[in-house]
Design an enzyme around this catalytic site. Structure first.
Site, short mmCIF file in Angstrom:
data_model
loop_
_atom_site.label_atom_id
_atom_site.label_comp_id
_atom_site.label_asym_id
_atom_site.label_seq_id
_atom_site.Cartn_x
_atom_site.Cartn_y
_atom_site.Cartn_z
N GLU A 148 0.85 -1.19 0.00
CA GLU A 148 0.00 0.00 0.00
C GLU A 148 0.88 1.24 0.00
O GLU A 148 2.04 1.16 0.41
CB GLU A 148 -0.91 -0.02 1.24
CG GLU A 148 -1.85 -1.21 1.21
CD GLU A 148 -2.92 -1.16 2.28
OE1 GLU A 148 -2.98 -0.16 3.03
OE2 GLU A 148 -3.70 -2.13 2.36
N TRP A 177 1.74 -1.32 -6.38
CA TRP A 177 2.83 -2.25 -6.77
C TRP A 177 2.31 -3.64 -7.11
O TRP A 177 2.99 -4.63 -6.90
CB TRP A 177 3.89 -2.38 -5.67
CG TRP A 177 4.51 -1.09 -5.29
CD1 TRP A 177 4.63 -0.59 -4.03
CD2 TRP A 177 5.11 -0.13 -6.16
NE1 TRP A 177 5.25 0.63 -4.06
CE2 TRP A 177 5.55 0.94 -5.37
CE3 TRP A 177 5.30 -0.05 -7.55
CZ2 TRP A 177 6.18 2.07 -5.89
CZ3 TRP A 177 5.92 1.07 -8.08
CH2 TRP A 177 6.35 2.10 -7.25
N GLU A 262 7.18 -15.59 -2.88
CA GLU A 262 7.66 -14.43 -3.62
C GLU A 262 9.19 -14.36 -3.58
O GLU A 262 9.84 -14.15 -4.60
CB GLU A 262 7.06 -13.14 -3.04
CG GLU A 262 7.68 -11.90 -3.69
CD GLU A 262 6.83 -10.65 -3.56
OE1 GLU A 262 6.02 -10.59 -2.62
OE2 GLU A 262 6.98 -9.75 -4.39
#
Lengths: 427, 377
Positions: A148, A177, A262
């Site tokens: 955010e 993003w 990730e």
């Protein structure tokens, strides 16, 4: 070190099953199938650049459907969700065999390697049948709604709220993003569901549609001209309560699992990535190519630099291999993936630096209408820091390595154990 | 620090580490330095009994290893040497053995007796490759071997010869009428003189060796002239991969005691390990060490398996570890503050060893250029 911390550990037995097709048999079968079904890379066609992204999204969905129909999609995902239930060695063999073919590379990150990996570990049976199978079969593309604008590294301090209303959640707030969100169908969205709990204990992970009248999505232009990142504004976005992944207010556990995938994907060690970008004709010029293009390939000083970069690239691969082995055996904690993350920033950045040096004065101008090859080195250099920012900053990786691998004292956090609504925030 | 060692190899590592720790803990290494360096002969013969000079020798010549992966096992010993900055001719002896074994395999003159002597630890052999003022260029010697009937007459000067003072035999690279060849020259042959030089290493000796019209028989040749380049390549890969394993052992050990120091040392009421500026440097070091471990293992495996890409992987490891090892140790010195640059602190013992390994048999820069050659630039 908790072996149970290692995602995929419970599936090791499956990998070792005697009934698995041998990697070599699989490779031969894959080779034959690829040559009959997948399009060969075309030297005249441009791949893997921002300019051709829109075209590739359409093509890659179709390519993924082909893989799925042929029994080569989701090689390391279980069969019950549309995968092949094979091992990382099978995946590596498939990737090797596929190098001269067009592959649905755009679906690798984040859809398959990050979102699907998380869903496999944390999703309900129904969610897996819908979204995991959907991603593997090429029917849908997933992305992440995590960061955010109020804070990058401090992910758990996020402000987007979800309010339970009967059988639904109502979501308000803003995300940014979100890589490739414009091309995705669904997102795994981390939201705050309890403002009285300390920050990590009031979060929930909810699957949301990307394209909805209650969501305003816009693409964000980066310094190299690319528009692959998006930002989203939610105004009373309504989603079914069944889209909650895991339990309410346990979203941090789910989110951490997603972050693990990730780091693994960004570090280059994901078993769910299939295929690799073409090295020629794409956006990633090699140092050797640049040296030849400017006629410095016989210059001893340049040869030394090129040899060094080649060594670093090799070491990067060797590191990924080693840490993957260490995590699979339980010798290393899951956070060891932060070391891959760190190396995978430093080494590519070093490469951009040396390419700029070798390209010299030709990196800053190019003839209009020409291929712009050497200037692309300059453009790439503008985005240099992206390598140590995307997927979590290198500074966060350094915190992780020191605190979770070397077990050094944690950084002081002013918001620890404080009800989130009382945490001080900037303007 | 291979993560995939067999049970046999883990046991071998433990026994090697225990033996070194009992026989030559760092205090004893310091005592050896005080007496002028070198190594106790009985230490090396005991090591030889543990197989340190037999791992590269084929079984039919009396060598071998339990794991069946002799070079990997040897790299384990080298790593443990690095952890304790051990003295002893581990690298030169095994490099010579690698050359002799290679020479025998291609059908050169028989050197079984020399191999047996080296295996027993009684005989020390070393490769005389460097020449004064010359950089790493083993196939371009100015030392000459002139054919004289059934003999060769060797003339020239070699330097940076490790354990040259203890050696009973030198493996000499020399120019012949038609190319380059390798010869075994006994240290007691007429015309051989050895002069110790000052070494940066804490205990290892290096020497300048002069060959003045030294006559050896044609049987002193190792392998054949036409195979010299291949034999030299094998020896280079062996010694460089061992250097990498040794540097790796050194940095892993230095990092361990430096991390411990960061937990133990308090400044301003907090341990050093609690400062983010320092934590981040430790994280960088930890990552580089992991890279060093990874690339050393791959190089060692490639040499062990005689992989097609072994030359490149060895040079990758040397370029990387040669560069990073000394940076890491210097950073660890910094973490220790002024203590780190005192004679009393152990940091410099490791820095001396790593720097010596870094500089010899090709500097990182030499290996970077070699990689450019090997990738076809």
């Amino acid at each position: 070190m908790l072996v149970t911390n290692i995602p995929g550990h419970d599936r090791v037995g499956e990998f070792m099953s005697d009934q698995l097709e041998s990697v070599e048999d699989f490779r031969i079968r894959a080779r034959a199938w690829l040559s009959e079904n997948m399009p060969k890379l075309d030297p005249a066609k441009e791949y893997n650049t921002n300019r051709v992204a829109d075209r590739e999204w359409v093509e890659h969905r179709a390519l993924q459907k082909k893989l799925f129909a042929g029994g080569f999609a989701g090689i390391c995902f279980p069969k019950e969700y549309g995968g092949q239930g094979l091992s990382p060695a099978h995946q590596a063999a498939f990737t090797e065999e596929s190098v001269s073919y067009e592959m649905p590379l755009r679906l690798n990150v984040p859809s398959l390697s990050i979102c699907s990996g998380m869903l496999l570990d944390m999703g309900s049976e129904e969610q897996k049948q819908t979204y995991l199978r959907g991603a593997i079969s090429g029917e849908m593309i997933l992305c992440q709604f995590l960061s955010e604008p109020s804070g990058g590294s401090d992910l758990a301090g996020l402000l987007t709220r979800a309010q339970r209303d009967g059988d639904t959640y109502i979501i308000n707030g803003q995300k940014c993003w979100s890589t490739f969100a414009y091309a995705a169908d669904f997102a795994t969205c981390l939201v705050r569901t309890d403002w009285d709990a300390p920050k990590h204990r009031g979060l929930s992970m909810i699957i949301v549609p990307v394209h909805d009248d209650a969501t305003h999505l816009q693409r964000v232009r980066m310094v190299d001209g690319s528009e692959e990142f998006c930002e989203e504004f939610f105004t009373d976005l309504v989603v079914p309560a069944g889209n909650l992944v895991g339990t309410e207010n346990d979203g941090w556990t789910v989110g951490q699992r997603q972050l693990f995938y990730e780091r693994q994907a960004v570090g280059g060690g994901s078993p769910y990535v299939s295929g690799q970008p073409p090295t020629r004709g794409g956006s990633s010029a090699t140092v050797e190519e640049v040296a030849r293009a400017v006629g410095k390939d016989k210059d001893p000083a340049t040869r030394e630099i090129v040899g060094w970069q080649s060594a670093l690239d090799t070491v990067n691969h060797q590191l990924i291999k080693r840490i993957t082995v260490g995590m699979a055996s339980g010798e290393y904690p899951a956070m060891a993936s932060s070391m891959m993350r760190l190396a995978h920033a430093e080494i590519p950045q070093h490469k951009m630096d040396v390419m700029l040096d070798i390209a010299g004065d030709e990196a800053v101008t190019s003839v209009v209408g020409g291929d712009g090859y050497l200037r692309s080195v300059g453009v790439q250099f503008l985005m240099r820091q992206g390598a140590s920012l995307g997927g979590g900053s290198s500074e966060m990786s350094r915190n992780m390595i020191s605190e979770r691998v070397l077990m050094m004292p944690r950084e002081m956090a002013a918001d620890r154990d404080v009800p989130f609504r009382e945490v001080r925030r900037g303007r | 620090m291979d993560l995939e060692l067999s049970e046999d190899q883990k046991l071998f590592r433990n026994t090697t580490a225990k033996f070194l720790d009992n026989e030559l803990p760092v205090e004893k290494v310091r005592a050896i330095n005080k007496e002028g360096g070198g190594f106790p002969a009985e230490f090396w013969t005991q090591g030889a009994e543990l197989g340190w000079a037999a791992l590269l020798v084929p079984e039919e010549l009396g060598g071998g290893s339990i794991s069946g992966n002799g070079f990997q096992d040897l790299a384990i010993v080298a790593e443990e040497f690095g952890r304790l900055v051990s003295p002893g001719p581990l690298l030169p002896v095994n490099t010579v053995i690698a050359g002799l074994v290679e020479g025998a395999a291609i059908g050169g003159p028989d050197h079984t007796e020399t191999i047996e002597g080296l295996m027993s630890g009684e005989l020390i052999g070393t490769w005389a490759a460097y020449e004064p003022k010359g950089h790493w260029d083993p196939l371009n010697p100015s030392t000459t071997a002139t054919k004289n009937g059934d003999n060769y007459v060797i003339t020239g000067v070699k330097d940076r010869v490790e354990a040259g003072d203890a050696a009973g035999v030198f493996l000499v690279t020399a120019k012949t009428a038609s190319g380059v060849a390798l010869f075994l020259v006994p240290a007691d042959a007429a015309g051989v003189s050895v002069e110790l030089v000052d070494s940066l290493d804490f205990v290892r000796h290096h020497a300048t060796v002069t060959f003045s019209d030294v006559t050896v028989s044609a049987d002193a040749m190792v392998g054949t002239e036409s195979a010299t380049a291949d034999i030299v390549e094998r020896m280079l890969q062996v010694v460089v991969a061992l250097q990498c394993a040794e540097m790796n052992g050194a940095i892993n050990r230095v990092f361990e005691f430096t991390v411990q120091w960061a937990f133990d040392r308090y400044s301003f009421g907090r341990p050093l390990a609690s400062y983010q500026a320092l934590k981040h440097r430790f994280s960088d070091m930890r990552t580089w060490i992991e890279c060093c471990n990874a690339t050393a293992d791959e190089a060692v495996k490639a040499v062990n398996n005689r992989a097609e890409n072994s030359a490149r992987l060895v040079s990758v490891a040397k370029a990387y570890i040669g560069t990073k090892s000394v940076q890491i140790i210097q950073d660890c010195v910094q973490m220790h503050g002024g203590l780190g640059v005192t004679w009393e602190h152990d940091c410099h013992l490791y820095l001396r060893r790593a720097t010596t390994d870094r500089q010899l048999f090709g500097t990182p820069a030499d290996h970077k250029r070699r990689i450019a050659d090997l990738i076809g630039l």
